[in-house]
Structures are given as structure tokens and as C-alpha cells.
Design an enzyme around this catalytic site. Structure first.
Site, PDB file in Angstrom:
ATOM      1  N   LYS A   1       0.827  -1.217   0.119  1.00 32.55           N
ATOM      2  CA  LYS A   1      -0.029   0.090  -0.002  1.00 32.55           C
ATOM      3  C   LYS A   1       0.911   1.096  -0.112  1.00 32.55           C
ATOM      4  O   LYS A   1       1.996   1.249   0.526  1.00 32.55           O
ATOM      5  CB  LYS A   1      -0.781  -0.153   1.044  1.00 32.55           C
ATOM      6  CG  LYS A   1      -1.866   0.789   1.158  1.00 32.55           C
ATOM      7  CD  LYS A   1      -3.282   0.051   0.299  1.00 32.55           C
ATOM      8  CE  LYS A   1      -4.473   0.963   0.271  1.00 32.55           C
ATOM      9  NZ  LYS A   1      -5.480   0.073  -0.522  1.00 32.55           N
TER      10      LYS A   1
HETATM   11  P1  NAD Z   1     -13.120   7.699  -2.797  1.00 34.09           P
HETATM   12  O1  NAD Z   1     -12.073   8.792  -2.539  1.00 34.09           O
HETATM   13  O2  NAD Z   1     -13.582   7.708  -4.197  1.00 34.09           O
HETATM   14  O3  NAD Z   1     -14.413   7.693  -1.772  1.00 34.09           O
HETATM   15  C1  NAD Z   1     -14.190   8.137  -0.500  1.00 34.09           C
HETATM   16  C2  NAD Z   1     -15.771   8.438   0.172  1.00 34.09           C
HETATM   17  O4  NAD Z   1     -15.678   8.441   1.337  1.00 34.09           O
HETATM   18  C3  NAD Z   1     -16.357   9.972  -0.489  1.00 34.09           C
HETATM   19  O5  NAD Z   1     -17.389   9.589  -0.898  1.00 34.09           O
HETATM   20  C4  NAD Z   1     -16.098  10.773   0.589  1.00 34.09           C
HETATM   21  O6  NAD Z   1     -16.982  11.683   0.498  1.00 34.09           O
HETATM   22  C5  NAD Z   1     -16.357   9.868   1.872  1.00 34.09           C
HETATM   23  N1  NAD Z   1     -15.872  10.138   3.141  1.00 34.09           N
HETATM   24  C6  NAD Z   1     -14.729  10.710   3.384  1.00 34.09           C
HETATM   25  N2  NAD Z   1     -14.699  11.351   4.596  1.00 34.09           N
HETATM   26  C7  NAD Z   1     -16.160  11.204   5.115  1.00 34.09           C
HETATM   27  C8  NAD Z   1     -16.494  11.482   6.449  1.00 34.09           C
HETATM   28  N3  NAD Z   1     -16.057  11.933   7.488  1.00 34.09           N
HETATM   29  N4  NAD Z   1     -17.813  11.244   6.486  1.00 34.09           N
HETATM   30  C9  NAD Z   1     -18.671  10.672   5.476  1.00 34.09           C
HETATM   31  N5  NAD Z   1     -18.002  10.328   4.278  1.00 34.09           N
HETATM   32  C10 NAD Z   1     -16.714  10.551   4.117  1.00 34.09           C
HETATM   33  O7  NAD Z   1     -12.391   6.336  -2.188  1.00 34.09           O
HETATM   34  P2  NAD Z   1     -12.904   4.774  -2.697  1.00 34.09           P
HETATM   35  O8  NAD Z   1     -11.828   4.321  -3.830  1.00 34.09           O
HETATM   36  O9  NAD Z   1     -14.224   4.656  -2.971  1.00 34.09           O
HETATM   37  O10 NAD Z   1     -12.405   4.253  -1.375  1.00 34.09           O
HETATM   38  C11 NAD Z   1     -13.509   4.010  -0.097  1.00 34.09           C
HETATM   39  C12 NAD Z   1     -12.785   2.878   0.837  1.00 34.09           C
HETATM   40  O11 NAD Z   1     -12.867   1.537  -0.293  1.00 34.09           O
HETATM   41  C13 NAD Z   1     -11.545   2.971   1.151  1.00 34.09           C
HETATM   42  O12 NAD Z   1     -11.335   2.585   2.506  1.00 34.09           O
HETATM   43  C14 NAD Z   1     -10.632   2.220   0.218  1.00 34.09           C
HETATM   44  O13 NAD Z   1      -9.387   1.858   0.940  1.00 34.09           O
HETATM   45  C15 NAD Z   1     -11.463   0.990  -0.007  1.00 34.09           C
HETATM   46  N6  NAD Z   1     -11.119   0.420  -1.072  1.00 34.09           N
HETATM   47  C16 NAD Z   1     -11.327   1.124  -2.454  1.00 34.09           C
HETATM   48  C17 NAD Z   1     -10.880   0.249  -3.420  1.00 34.09           C
HETATM   49  C18 NAD Z   1     -10.931   0.877  -4.950  1.00 34.09           C
HETATM   50  O14 NAD Z   1     -11.002  -0.008  -5.940  1.00 34.09           O
HETATM   51  N7  NAD Z   1     -11.039   1.909  -5.028  1.00 34.09           N
HETATM   52  C19 NAD Z   1     -10.832  -1.095  -3.436  1.00 34.09           C
HETATM   53  C20 NAD Z   1     -10.724  -1.723  -2.156  1.00 34.09           C
HETATM   54  C21 NAD Z   1     -10.887  -1.033  -1.057  1.00 34.09           C
END
Ligand code: NAD
Length: 457
Positions: free
Chosen positions: A130
């Protein structure tokens, strides 16, 4: 909405003897200690060699870099970046990198560990890694974002590679950022061949990306739910869903579940929260949110779908507590780590929580949900779809072929269904909760590989 507050002292699991052997910090709020504690909790149920537990309790490599970037106003700003390589016994290190102002070493270590277990559970021939840069990407112009990305790539390029360590998108990063990253890596003389394209996944489709990668994590969440919910007695058709976070993962999970017949009745992101008991149109909300960097203000968009219909009708703005209190079948946290602490868990009124985000729950929050009888589908299972399609992208690049969208979806579904079944078999075998079972199913594979490979020399 408010940012996650640190976990409280009571959030910690019983301290494992391995923590003392390895000199772990005693800070109960430390996410890395908590994540390793969950892994060791599973390891204790099994006949696993001590040396395997000790090896998996620490990353192989932890790298921190500092690099200067010229900002638009001409001044140079120094940025801090990380790349953690947790384990590569199953294959090259694999894991995304995020851009966020609160990125810390121990958070990145935790996420790297989870990647090792995710790949092992899905039987993908990758290890765990990561990365991250401490920056708010929305505070940068497009030019600054590109220069930060290219300098971050240059700073860690000596330790990554298409067969060694393969980054991907995560919070705050996207396909365009992966394209700049790959281009920088491929242009450096040492790596100047097309094979170098495989150094990163999650690229735009026109530049070596896979069809289905953008929606893959959300699709995987939906695939796991479709596999597991009938056994829990919840029909997909008409089931009610609340989404915490509406970025890449949850906006896709929402759209796909809605298309499968579910009703998304509450959504919260960092800008606001909504509720509509008749269902929120996630397609219209996703289009709005992408354009406006968040969901706030959507309720004032009467023709958000562009079709002339009033997609936002019936959407009611709610507060944070009201969001957590929304009664639903499935709650999907897809925002940041550690947001669900005992306070939030006590408010939640759901039958199932599917962890689309990594480590969304503190151990104490997790215990509250267990006491309430909530079925928790852990992150290493629920969100393994992203890395699975990243693996497909890497395979397509390596063999110079292109899979069509149906093939990607079919293969993803096969991996997700088997990962879910492996976890359920382990739950029966060890008589434990699903989180411990998913770690145990992954540990069985990692332990078997360590056994046959042995430890050099
Ligand atoms: P992203 O940046 O696209 O979205 C993050 C979301 O979280 C946004 O909607 C944001 O508004 C919200 N957020 C942030 N702070 C917040 C708060 N205080 N209150 C409410 N909402 C809040 O990120 P993503 O790629 O969708 O990733 C989200 C999660 O999924 C992370 O934990 C990431 O590690 C995990 N993840 C992502 C992937 C991927 O393929 N993108 C794969 C596996 C896991």
C-alpha cells in the site's frame, strides 16, 4: 460530515504475546496493532507455525519519501509519501496508493497487511502492499496533481516494478493518476519498454486498463452480498441499503445493487447526508456527485438525471446521527477507516454490514455490532473485487489480450463467490465470526505456502 475521531482505549483487543516479542507500541488507538490483533486472533484458532505469525505481523519493507514539487505560484513544496510492502510470499506486492491529508505510516501498514490477506483469500497470486501521499488532492490544480504524481512515482520507482510491486488507485486517486504514474515509470530509461505498463493497474481503458476495473470493488461487494444474503434470509429484491461514503466504491455498489432490485434509502459522504424511504436513484446521484465533488446540494437538482424526471424528489437532508440510525437491511461503509466506533455502532439498525471500506470499524465498534447480532462481512472479503480485477488487468497486459466486459464480470463473480464460500467453510470449521473466519481461510493458504517454501537459508 465530521471526520473520524480516534478510537478510545477500550477499543483494543486483548494484547497478544507476539506484540511484546516484536516490540509493538502499547497505544490502544493504533490501527496497525488493532489490524494485526485481528489477524493473530484468527491465527490462534489454527495450527499455524509461530514463525509464520511473526513474519506476517510486520511488513517486509517500509519506505518513506520526501519530494519537492513546483506549485503553480512558483514556490516549491515538500511532500511526504509512503510505500509499504507487507508480504510477497504469494507473488508481487500489490495494493493501491491514496492521496489524503491524514495519511500516516501505521494506517498504510494496516492497509498493506489487509491486501496480503485479501489476495490470499481470493487466491490471487499477489502479495500485499500500500502507498500514499500526505496531500488533499482537491487542494491541487490539475498541473500540481500531475507533478505530485510523477515525483511520487520517481521517488519510489526503484522499489516497485511489474513483477515486484504493482500499485493501483485508492482513496483520492483515479485512472488518470495511474496513467501519469505509468507514463513516468515507462519513460525512465531503465524501465523504457512496454512491459513496464504492468507496473500499475486501474489505468484508463485506452491505456492498458481493464473493462470493469472502475466498478470492480462495488461489483464485488454486490457479488458477495448476492452469494451470502439468501443464507441470511434477506432477499436482494427490495432489500434496503444505507451507504456511508459515495465515492468510487460505494457509488458503484449503490448503482449495481439498485439495478439488482435493492432500494438505497440513505447515503452520507463528507459533504452531507440524505434519506428517501422510496429509494435514492444512485445513477443520478453518482452523476451529480462526480460533477460537484460530493452529494451536498443534490436535493436542489430537480432534473438531475437529465431525463426531465425529478430524480431528487423525496430526498430529505438528514444529520449524521439520523443517517446512522436509519433502519435498513444492509449497511455498507465505503468511506474511511475507523469511522464506526461504539457510538455509531450503537445507533446502527441493520441486519448486515458489508465492509466496502478497509477497517471501517474499531474492534470495540465491531463488538457492539456482534452483540446486536449484526452479520459483519469483513473488508478482506467484501472489497476484494478491486484487486481481483486489477489482477485481470495485469494478466491482460502480460499476455497482450483484451477481455470483454462479460468475461471480466464472470471471472470476478467466480473469485468473489469462492472467497465467500471459503470464509463460510472456515466459520463452520473454527466456530468463529465471519471476520476471524475470513482471516483464517487466508491464513490456511499463506501457512501452506510458507510450509512448502520454507525460510531461506
Ligand atoms: P473515494 O475517495 O472515491 O471515496 C471516499 C468516500 O468517502 C467519498 O464519498 C467521501 O465523501 C467519503 N468520506 C470521506 N470522509 C468522510 C466522512 N467524514 N464522512 C462521510 N463520508 C466521508 O474512495 P474509494 O476508492 O471509494 O475508497 C473507499 C474505501 O474503499 C477506502 O477504505 C478504500 O481503501 C476502500 N477500497 C477501495 C478500493 C478501490 O478500488 N477504489 C478497493 C478496495 C477497497
Amino acid at each position: 460530515m465530521s471526520t473520524a475521531t480516534p478510537a478510545t482505549g477500550s477499543d483494543v483487543l486483548p494484547r497478544n504475546a507476539i506484540f511484546d516479542e516484536l516490540g509493538f507500541p502499547t497505544d490502544p488507538d493504533n490501527l496497525y496493532t488493532q489490524t494485526v490483533g485481528q489477524m493473530l486472533n484468527a491465527a490462534e484458532q489454527m495450527d499455524l507455525q509461530h514463525r509464520v505469525k511473526v513474519i506476517l505481523a510486520q511488513p517486509k519493507n517500509e519506505v518513506m519519501v520526501h519530494f519537492p514539487v513546483r506549485m503553480d505560484d512558483g514556490h516549491f513544496k515538500l511532500f511526504k509519501g509512503y510505500r509499504i510492502q507487507h508480504n510477497n510470499v504469494l507473488g508481487p506486492y500489490k495494493g493501491g496508493f491514496r492521496y489524503h491529508e491524514n495519511v500516516h505510516l501505521d494506517d498504510v501498514k494496516s492497509l498493506a497487511l489487509l491486501m496480503t490477506f485479501k489476495c490470499a483469500l481470493a487466491r490471487i497470486p499477489f502479495g500485499g502492499g500500500k502507498g500514499g501521499v500526505k496531500v488533499n488532492p482537491r487542494s491541487l490544480s490539475e498541473g500540481e496533481l500531475q507533478r505530485v504524481t510523477r515525483r511520487y512515482c520517481a521517488a519510489i520507482s526503484h522499489m516497485i516494478g511489474p513483477d515486484h510491486d504493482i500499485p493501483a488507485p485508492d482513496v483520492g486517486t483515479n485512472a488518470q493518476i495511474m496513467a501519469w504514474f505509468a507514463d513516468t515509470y515507462m519513460l525512465s530509461s531503465e524501465h523504457a519498454d512496454n512491459n513496464a505498463l504492468r507496473v500499475v493497474t486501474g489505468k484508463p481503458v485506452e491505456f492498458g486498463g481493464s473493462l470493469g476495473r472502475e466498478k470492480a470493488t462495488g461489483q464485488g461487494v454486490a457479488d458477495v452480498l448476492a452469494e451470502m444474503l439468501p443464507g441470511i434470509g434477506i432477499p436482494l429484491q427490495g432489500m434496503t441499503v444505507a451507504l456511508l461514503g459515495f465515492g468510487n466504491v460505494n457509488s458503484w455498489a449503490g448503482r449495481i445493487l439498485q439495478d439488482m432490485g435493492a432500494k438505497v434509502i440513505a447515503v452520507m459522504d463528507h459533504t452531507g447526508a440524505f434519506r428517501n424511504d422510496n429509494g435514492i436513484d444512485c445513477h443520478a446521484l453518482a452523476a451529480y456527485s462526480e460533477e460537484n465533488y460530493g452529494i451536498a446540494g443534490y436535493e436542489k437538482q430537480p432534473t438531475a438525471t437529465g431525463s426531465g424526471t425529478n430524480a431528487a424528489a423525496g430526498v430529505e437532508v438528514i444529520g449524521e446521527d439520523e443517517f446512522y440510525q436509519t433502519k435498513c437491511d444492509v449497511f455498507i461503509p465505503g468511506a474511511l477507516e475507523q469511522m464506526i466506533q461504539p457510538k455509531q455502532a450503537n445507533m446502527m439498525d441493520c441486519k448486515v454490514m458489508a465492509e466496502a471500506a478497509n477497517a471501517p470499524c474499531t474492534p470495540a465498534g465491531d463488538r457492539v455490532l456482534q452483540d446486536k447480532g449484526v452479520e459483519v462481512i469483513p473488508a478482506i472479503l467484501a472489497n476484494a473485487g478491486g484487486v481481483t480485477v486489477s489482477y485481470f488487468e495485469w494478466l491482460q497486459n502480460k499476455s497482450c489480450v483484451t477481455w470483454d466486459a462479460d468475461q471480466v464480470d464472470r471471472e470476478l463473480n467466480r473469485h468473489m463467490v469462492f472467497a465467500a464460500r471459503r470464509s463460510m467453510v472456515a466459520r463452520e470449521k473454527y466456530g468463529c465470526d465471519l471476520r476471524t473466519a475470513a482471516f483464517a481461510a487466508a491464513l490456511e493458504h499463506l501457512g501452506a505456502v510458507y510450509k512448502v517454501r520454507g525460510i531461506f537459508p
